[in-house]
Design a protein around this motif. Structure first.
Motif, PDB file in Angstrom:
ATOM      1  N   ALA A   1       0.975  -1.114  -0.014  1.00 22.23           N
ATOM      2  CA  ALA A   1      -0.142  -0.116   0.084  1.00 22.23           C
ATOM      3  C   ALA A   1       0.977   1.208  -0.009  1.00 22.23           C
ATOM      4  O   ALA A   1       0.583   2.161  -0.799  1.00 22.23           O
ATOM      5  CB  ALA A   1      -0.723  -0.036   1.351  1.00 22.23           C
ATOM      6  N   VAL A   2       1.735   1.295   0.888  1.00 17.20           N
ATOM      7  CA  VAL A   2       2.667   2.406   0.965  1.00 17.20           C
ATOM      8  C   VAL A   2       3.581   2.946  -0.318  1.00 17.20           C
ATOM      9  O   VAL A   2       3.371   4.126  -0.670  1.00 17.20           O
ATOM     10  CB  VAL A   2       3.737   2.397   2.249  1.00 17.20           C
ATOM     11  CG1 VAL A   2       4.476   3.683   2.346  1.00 17.20           C
ATOM     12  CG2 VAL A   2       2.608   2.381   3.609  1.00 17.20           C
ATOM     13  N   THR A   3       4.034   1.521  -0.631  1.00 15.07           N
ATOM     14  CA  THR A   3       4.924   1.981  -1.608  1.00 15.07           C
ATOM     15  C   THR A   3       4.169   2.088  -3.132  1.00 15.07           C
ATOM     16  O   THR A   3       4.376   3.063  -3.854  1.00 15.07           O
ATOM     17  CB  THR A   3       5.804   0.493  -2.078  1.00 15.07           C
ATOM     18  OG1 THR A   3       6.672   0.092  -0.813  1.00 15.07           O
ATOM     19  CG2 THR A   3       6.785   0.682  -3.165  1.00 15.07           C
ATOM     20  N   GLY A   4       3.145   1.581  -3.310  1.00 16.37           N
ATOM     21  CA  GLY A   4       2.371   1.575  -4.661  1.00 16.37           C
ATOM     22  C   GLY A   4       1.718   2.872  -4.376  1.00 16.37           C
ATOM     23  O   GLY A   4       1.766   3.772  -5.486  1.00 16.37           O
TER      24      GLY A   4
ATOM     25  N   MET B   1     -11.802   4.615  -1.765  1.00 15.81           N
ATOM     26  CA  MET B   1     -12.177   5.289  -0.625  1.00 15.81           C
ATOM     27  C   MET B   1     -13.647   4.902  -0.302  1.00 15.81           C
ATOM     28  O   MET B   1     -14.031   5.090   0.863  1.00 15.81           O
ATOM     29  CB  MET B   1     -11.862   6.619  -0.777  1.00 15.81           C
ATOM     30  CG  MET B   1     -10.532   6.949  -0.791  1.00 15.81           C
ATOM     31  SD  MET B   1     -10.183   8.871  -1.215  1.00 15.81           S
ATOM     32  CE  MET B   1     -10.955   9.755   0.225  1.00 15.81           C
ATOM     33  N   SER B   2     -14.396   4.803  -1.434  1.00 15.07           N
ATOM     34  CA  SER B   2     -15.882   4.625  -1.468  1.00 15.07           C
ATOM     35  C   SER B   2     -16.369   3.230  -0.807  1.00 15.07           C
ATOM     36  O   SER B   2     -17.418   3.073  -0.291  1.00 15.07           O
ATOM     37  CB  SER B   2     -16.594   5.055  -2.643  1.00 15.07           C
ATOM     38  OG  SER B   2     -16.169   6.542  -2.945  1.00 15.07           O
TER      39      SER B   2
ATOM     40  N   ALA C   1      -4.982  -3.408   1.302  1.00 13.37           N
ATOM     41  CA  ALA C   1      -4.238  -2.305   0.762  1.00 13.37           C
ATOM     42  C   ALA C   1      -4.935  -1.552  -0.216  1.00 13.37           C
ATOM     43  O   ALA C   1      -4.501  -0.264  -0.243  1.00 13.37           O
ATOM     44  CB  ALA C   1      -3.097  -3.135  -0.114  1.00 13.37           C
ATOM     45  N   VAL C   2      -6.095  -2.000  -0.801  1.00 14.95           N
ATOM     46  CA  VAL C   2      -6.882  -1.310  -1.763  1.00 14.95           C
ATOM     47  C   VAL C   2      -7.340  -0.037  -1.043  1.00 14.95           C
ATOM     48  O   VAL C   2      -7.347   1.103  -1.600  1.00 14.95           O
ATOM     49  CB  VAL C   2      -7.925  -2.094  -2.426  1.00 14.95           C
ATOM     50  CG1 VAL C   2      -8.823  -1.301  -3.296  1.00 14.95           C
ATOM     51  CG2 VAL C   2      -7.215  -2.911  -3.520  1.00 14.95           C
ATOM     52  N   VAL C   3      -7.849  -0.512   0.129  1.00 12.06           N
ATOM     53  CA  VAL C   3      -8.689   0.777   0.736  1.00 12.06           C
ATOM     54  C   VAL C   3      -7.602   1.654   1.533  1.00 12.06           C
ATOM     55  O   VAL C   3      -7.743   2.874   1.603  1.00 12.06           O
ATOM     56  CB  VAL C   3      -9.525   0.125   2.081  1.00 12.06           C
ATOM     57  CG1 VAL C   3     -10.316   1.242   2.886  1.00 12.06           C
ATOM     58  CG2 VAL C   3     -10.446  -0.883   1.344  1.00 12.06           C
ATOM     59  N   MET C   4      -6.595   1.361   2.036  1.00 13.30           N
ATOM     60  CA  MET C   4      -5.413   1.945   2.662  1.00 13.30           C
ATOM     61  C   MET C   4      -4.747   2.844   1.543  1.00 13.30           C
ATOM     62  O   MET C   4      -4.464   4.086   1.751  1.00 13.30           O
ATOM     63  CB  MET C   4      -4.425   1.308   3.315  1.00 13.30           C
ATOM     64  CG  MET C   4      -3.501   1.931   4.126  1.00 13.30           C
ATOM     65  SD  MET C   4      -2.343   0.727   4.773  1.00 13.30           S
ATOM     66  CE  MET C   4      -0.828   1.489   5.398  1.00 13.30           C
TER      67      MET C   4
END
Length: 318
Positions: free
Chosen positions: A109-112, A140-141, A189-192
């Motif tokens: 999540a952070v890197t991407g 986000m939704s 990771a998608v949401v974060m």
């Protein structure tokens, strides 16, 4: 710099103290009687009274809190009411499994998200920005349990690449859990990443419009060097706190995702403890979550200090 660290550490300790008080009061305010829940509705009043005395529930709340927090500072969170095992040992096995998901989630999540946020900021109002921003808004939704369900349908049912559920218990090895880690980590990771992408994009746009970036370009520096040497450190400053908040969010968000995949992590333990009114385990998990939140914010402050020299020299310039 030392005074800055001292203030941040003092604030962190104060936050942990208030969090421990709120956690203890919230758990004690849960409806119903713990002794009755453990013994069952058919238990005699004498048996219930004896168990309440054994658990210390007949003592004043402040005494129970003092004993609990004194033990917690030494790693002793009491004994589980369900398994009769020490809470620390029981929580640690589940916590290690959740840490495996959190590590994979943070790496992806952070890197991407930082890379995507930089691309969206550099290509503002062009097709890469539109694609990345739209994907971030969708992330986000949509709640994490919906993302997890869609991933199961795609990569466990339609394409049987990953297991849909975990059949191992909390004592499973890393090798046994590794095939089942990827889908929960991707769902989180998608949401974060959606929030980090939005903040990184905004920061890059603001920084690239700054005078120091314009000066660097006039000196003939390449776009890559302008971004990596001048723009990126400044753009990451507001993003650090968003990253810290999202990493701390994993302590709560992982509970829903672990339940979807039947993953033996801290979130699944928390849900089962709430159902069984295992108060010592609930208190331990809530306090650990508060510690994670405080540590993440403290790490974000230290990272901001490392990226911004003015924070390190502010005390000497006064």
């Amino acid at each position: 710099m030392l005074s800055f660290l001292a203030r941040r550490i003092a604030a962190a300790l104060g936050t942990l103290f208030l969090s421990s008080v709120l956690v203890f009061l919230a758990v004690q305010a849960l409806p119903g009687d713990v002794a009755t829940q453990v013994l069952g509705k058919d238990a005699t009043p004498d048996a219930v009274a004896a168990l309440r005395g054994q658990l210390g529930l007949d003592r004043p709340a402040w005494e129970r809190y003092a004993d609990w927090i004194a033990g917690a500072t030494h790693g002793d969170f009491g004994t589980s009411l369900v398994s009769s095992r020490p809470v620390g040992g029981e929580v640690s096995s589940y916590l290690g499994n959740s840490a495996l998901i959190a590590l994979v989630t943070v790496l992806f999540a952070v890197t991407g998200s930082i890379i995507l946020g930089i691309l969206a900021g550099l290509y503002r109002d062009r097709w890469p920005d539109h694609v990345i921003s739209t994907a971030a808004l969708v992330g986000m939704s949509v709640p994490e349990f919906v993302v997890a369900t869609v991933l199961v349908l795609c990569f466990s049912v339609a394409l049987p690449w990953f297991p849909a559920v975990v059949l191992y218990g909390p004592d499973a090895t890393v090798g046994q859990l590794l095939p089942a880690v990827w889908l929960p980590a991707l769902a989180l990771a998608v949401v974060m990443a959606a929030y980090i992408v939005r903040m990184t994009r905004t920061s890059v746009i603001d920084v690239m419009a700054g005078e120091f970036v314009t000066t660097a370009r006039l000196k003939g520096l390449s776009t890559w060097r302008v971004v990596t040497r001048h723009a990126l450190p400044s753009a990451l400053l507001p993003t650090l706190h968003v990253i810290a908040l999202n990493v701390a969010w994993l302590a709560g968000g992982v509970a829903v995702v672990e339940n979807v995949f039947n993953y033996p992590g801290i979130g699944k333990l928390m849900l089962s403890s709430v159902q069984n009114r295992d108060l010592p385990v609930i208190q331990a998990i809530a306090l650990i979550s508060a510690v994670v939140y405080v540590v993440c914010n403290l790490a974000a402050d230290l990272g901001a200090m490392a990226l911004n020299p003015r924070l390190r020299t502010r005390g000497r310039t006064r």
